[in-house]
Scaffold this motif. Structure first.
Motif, PDB file in Angstrom:
ATOM      1  N   TRP A   1       0.751  -1.261   0.000  1.00 48.90           N
ATOM      2  CA  TRP A   1       0.000   0.000   0.000  1.00 48.90           C
ATOM      3  C   TRP A   1       0.778   1.306   0.000  1.00 48.90           C
ATOM      4  O   TRP A   1       0.163   2.363  -0.146  1.00 48.90           O
ATOM      5  CB  TRP A   1      -1.014   0.035   1.141  1.00 48.90           C
TER       6      TRP A   1
ATOM      7  N   TRP B   1      -1.457 -12.184  12.001  1.00 47.38           N
ATOM      8  CA  TRP B   1      -1.419 -10.731  11.953  1.00 47.38           C
ATOM      9  C   TRP B   1      -1.783 -10.220  13.331  1.00 47.38           C
ATOM     10  O   TRP B   1      -2.909 -10.400  13.730  1.00 47.38           O
ATOM     11  CB  TRP B   1      -2.398 -10.161  10.919  1.00 47.38           C
TER      12      TRP B   1
ATOM     13  N   ASN C   1      -5.794 -13.658   3.116  1.00 50.19           N
ATOM     14  CA  ASN C   1      -5.978 -12.990   4.400  1.00 50.19           C
ATOM     15  C   ASN C   1      -7.426 -13.180   4.793  1.00 50.19           C
ATOM     16  O   ASN C   1      -8.340 -12.829   4.033  1.00 50.19           O
ATOM     17  CB  ASN C   1      -5.684 -11.488   4.304  1.00 50.19           C
TER      18      ASN C   1
ATOM     19  N   GLU D   1      -2.518 -13.755   6.473  1.00 51.54           N
ATOM     20  CA  GLU D   1      -2.926 -12.944   7.622  1.00 51.54           C
ATOM     21  C   GLU D   1      -4.173 -13.548   8.231  1.00 51.54           C
ATOM     22  O   GLU D   1      -5.089 -13.961   7.512  1.00 51.54           O
ATOM     23  CB  GLU D   1      -3.292 -11.498   7.232  1.00 51.54           C
TER      24      GLU D   1
ATOM     25  N   ASN E   1      -0.558  -7.087  -1.700  1.00 54.37           N
ATOM     26  CA  ASN E   1      -1.370  -7.416  -0.537  1.00 54.37           C
ATOM     27  C   ASN E   1      -2.759  -6.816  -0.694  1.00 54.37           C
ATOM     28  O   ASN E   1      -2.914  -5.596  -0.781  1.00 54.37           O
ATOM     29  CB  ASN E   1      -0.756  -6.840   0.739  1.00 54.37           C
ATOM     30  N   GLU E   2      -3.758  -7.670  -0.745  1.00 52.91           N
ATOM     31  CA  GLU E   2      -5.156  -7.234  -0.719  1.00 52.91           C
ATOM     32  C   GLU E   2      -5.500  -6.208  -1.789  1.00 52.91           C
ATOM     33  O   GLU E   2      -5.729  -5.030  -1.504  1.00 52.91           O
ATOM     34  CB  GLU E   2      -5.512  -6.680   0.666  1.00 52.91           C
TER      35      GLU E   2
ATOM     36  N   PHE F   1      -3.564  -5.171  17.001  1.00 50.83           N
ATOM     37  CA  PHE F   1      -3.657  -6.531  16.464  1.00 50.83           C
ATOM     38  C   PHE F   1      -2.472  -7.401  16.877  1.00 50.83           C
ATOM     39  O   PHE F   1      -2.382  -8.552  16.472  1.00 50.83           O
ATOM     40  CB  PHE F   1      -3.676  -6.500  14.929  1.00 50.83           C
TER      41      PHE F   1
ATOM     42  N   TRP G   1      -3.694   1.738   9.943  1.00 50.90           N
ATOM     43  CA  TRP G   1      -4.265   2.514   8.845  1.00 50.90           C
ATOM     44  C   TRP G   1      -5.217   3.603   9.345  1.00 50.90           C
ATOM     45  O   TRP G   1      -4.846   4.363  10.231  1.00 50.90           O
ATOM     46  CB  TRP G   1      -4.914   1.566   7.822  1.00 50.90           C
TER      47      TRP G   1
ATOM     48  N   TRP H   1     -15.758  -6.707  13.926  1.00 55.10           N
ATOM     49  CA  TRP H   1     -15.823  -7.780  12.934  1.00 55.10           C
ATOM     50  C   TRP H   1     -16.311  -9.051  13.614  1.00 55.10           C
ATOM     51  O   TRP H   1     -15.916  -9.354  14.740  1.00 55.10           O
ATOM     52  CB  TRP H   1     -14.435  -8.039  12.319  1.00 55.10           C
TER      53      TRP H   1
ATOM     54  N   MET I   1     -12.746  -4.388  16.283  1.00 56.00           N
ATOM     55  CA  MET I   1     -12.986  -3.770  14.975  1.00 56.00           C
ATOM     56  C   MET I   1     -14.471  -3.866  14.622  1.00 56.00           C
ATOM     57  O   MET I   1     -14.884  -3.416  13.565  1.00 56.00           O
ATOM     58  CB  MET I   1     -12.191  -4.475  13.867  1.00 56.00           C
TER      59      MET I   1
HETATM   60  C1  GCO Z   1      -4.583  -5.903   5.661  1.00 58.04           C
HETATM   61  C2  GCO Z   1      -3.559  -5.422   6.113  1.00 58.04           C
HETATM   62  C3  GCO Z   1      -3.161  -5.220   7.477  1.00 58.04           C
HETATM   63  C4  GCO Z   1      -4.171  -4.783   8.473  1.00 58.04           C
HETATM   64  C5  GCO Z   1      -4.947  -5.947   9.005  1.00 58.04           C
HETATM   65  C6  GCO Z   1      -5.933  -5.589  10.069  1.00 58.04           C
HETATM   66  O1  GCO Z   1      -3.934  -6.675   4.895  1.00 58.04           O
HETATM   67  O2  GCO Z   1      -5.675  -5.436   5.730  1.00 58.04           O
HETATM   68  O3  GCO Z   1      -2.599  -6.301   5.627  1.00 58.04           O
HETATM   69  O4  GCO Z   1      -2.258  -4.240   7.153  1.00 58.04           O
HETATM   70  O5  GCO Z   1      -3.520  -4.162   9.504  1.00 58.04           O
HETATM   71  O6  GCO Z   1      -5.659  -6.530   7.979  1.00 58.04           O
HETATM   72  O7  GCO Z   1      -6.910  -4.720   9.583  1.00 58.04           O
END
Ligand code: GCO
Length: 448
Positions: free
Chosen positions: A122, A400, A294, A353, A165-166, A416, A408, A326, A324
């Protein structure tokens, strides 16, 4: 022997990301990234926190490696900050940036830990964002150039590479929902970004093969397990769209070289199309050595006209929640990875993750009794074991995160880590969950 026993070659690890832990944002020639810009813009991040210092891992990586060693992990997933290597995204390599990662990688190898490097977690160089970022196809070339430099510099040392990543977060969360950098709110733009990131992934894989780099390469998607609340066709369709937004939209191109048609049609009704150029889909679907997943959560949804992008509303059926908010849905991990195996075949899977955020309290003697996080891990480890027993090619698991870090848009309030970070002193204190995982790794299993 523990009665839940993992295969001998199962890879236990933890994960972090550069902007979330490194700090030292202006040191040794590092350029600015879109996250520096975003976090320095008032109102974008909780409490206006930023990653200027973060966990200061840029200076304290030896402590981090010592924690990993004591934990007993076989692998450590971290990410490389592109703006440390190319401060402007392209141009001359910043040797000092490379030097930092050499030190980290050497320290890991000396500790007997395999480095697993993510190329893009990111922190896009701001200079590239100024030219359109991932909306601009030139960013694809810049990424492949950066990837090539990294492959060559670490060939033989880093044996596991993750391109992105993601991609969902990079695209939709950051460019449609606007919660992450660069904070845009434009569906067409988000679709362009997703597509270009996937093309960049494919081009990087191609480059990796051409150069004959040793080791394996894959990508990481964040998958979510979403089920229809009822078996009514409307609920089924609505939940399917919602799920496909995270899952199929990324997994289908990666493995099948096509986008799910029902989603293409749906996006069309919203006025958005995919900017596919000839050859793109073939590029995206380059064979990968593993898929990173993840997984954090899942839920249930039903049809509701006008709700969100997909006419789907989430139904609360009483899951326990993390801080969170979640859902804790360990069974969802079993379901989603079973689905990945069924739908996309035998490519090895790594959980790159999984973990949970809870409100932690540091006691006077520097302990954190994170019973809920420990329980979250235990529940998800059981599902990993079930998956392996069911023949799903799950090869490893990265928690993670190693340590609390810059979460973020949530800043530092959401923790976490399995190690507590004291943001005043930057001291690290292993939590109970750390010792639980240490024990699991030591026995390569646990008793239930
Ligand atoms: C993600 C990110 C992480 C976050 C984690 C928790 O991949 O979203 O890799 O940076 O910190 O997911 O929200």
């Amino acid at each position: 022997m523990a009665n839940i026993q993992f295969p001998q070659d199962f890879v236990w690890g933890t994960a972090t990301a550069s902007y979330q832990i490194e700090g030292a944002y202006q040191e040794d020639g590092r350029g600015l990234s879109i996250w520096d810009t975003f976090s320095h813009t008032p109102g974008k991040v909780f409490n206006d926190d930023n990653g200027d210092v973060a966990c200061d891992s840029y200076h304290r990586y030896e402590e981090d490696v010592a924690l990993l060693k004591k934990l007993g992990v076989k692998a450590y997933r971290f990410s490389i900050a592109w703006p440390r290597i190319f401060p402007q995204g392209t141009g001359d390599v910043n040797e000092k940036g490379l030097e930092y990662y050499r030190k980290v990688v050497d320290a890991l190898l000396a500790a007997g830990i395999e480095p697993c490097a993510t190329l893009y977690h990111w922190d896009l160089p701001q200079a590239l964002q100024d030219k359109g970022g991932w909306d601009n196809r030139e960013t694809i070339d810049a990424f492949v150039n950066y990837a090539e430099v990294m492959f060559k510099a670490f060939d033989g040392k880093i044996k596991q590479w993750i391109t992105f990543n993601e991609t969902w977060c990079v695209s939709f969360l950051s460019n449609y929902i606007g919660a992450h950098a660069p904070g845009n709110r434009d569906l067409q733009l988000a679709i362009n970004v997703a597509h270009h990131c996937m093309v960049a992934h494919g081009e990087a894989v191609r480059k990796f093969r051409e150069l004959g780099i040793s080791g394996e390469i894959g990508t990481t998607h964040n998958l979510y397990w979403f089920e229809p609340y009822t078996t009514s066709p409307q609920d089924i369709e609505a939940a399917r769209r919602n799920r496909a937004f995270n899952n199929e939209w990324f997994m289908d191109p990666t493995f099948k070289g096509s986008y799910p048609q029902f989603m293409v049609d749906w996006f069309k009704t919203k006025g958005a199309t995919v900017p596919i150029l000839p050859g793109d889909m073939e590029t995206i679907a380059q064979k990968i050595d593993f898929i990173g997943v993840n997984y954090y959560s899942g839920g249930f949804g039903r049809y509701k006209e006008g709700e969100g992008l997909f006419d789907c509303e989430e139904v609360q059926i009483g899951f326990d929640k993390t801080y969170m908010d979640w859902n804790v849905y360990a069974d969802g991990l079993y379901k989603v990875l079973s689905w990945v195996h069924e739908e996309y075949g035998d490519t090895p899977i790594y959980i790159t993750e999984n973990g949970a955020c809870y409100e932690d309290e540091l006691t006077a003697d520097n302990r954190v009794h994170d019973v809920q996080r420990t329980d979250y891990y235990r529940k998800h480890f059981i599902q990993c074991h079930r998956l392996i027993g069911s023949g799903v090619p799950l090869k490893g698991y990265f928690a993670w995160s190693l340590l609390d870090n810059f979460e973020w848009a949530e800043g530092y309030r959401k923790r976490f880590g399995i190690v507590y970070t004291n943001y005043e002193t930057l001291e690290r204190h292993p939590k109970i969950s750390y010792y639980f995982i240490q024990d699991v790794i030591g026995k390569n299993g646990f008793d239930v």
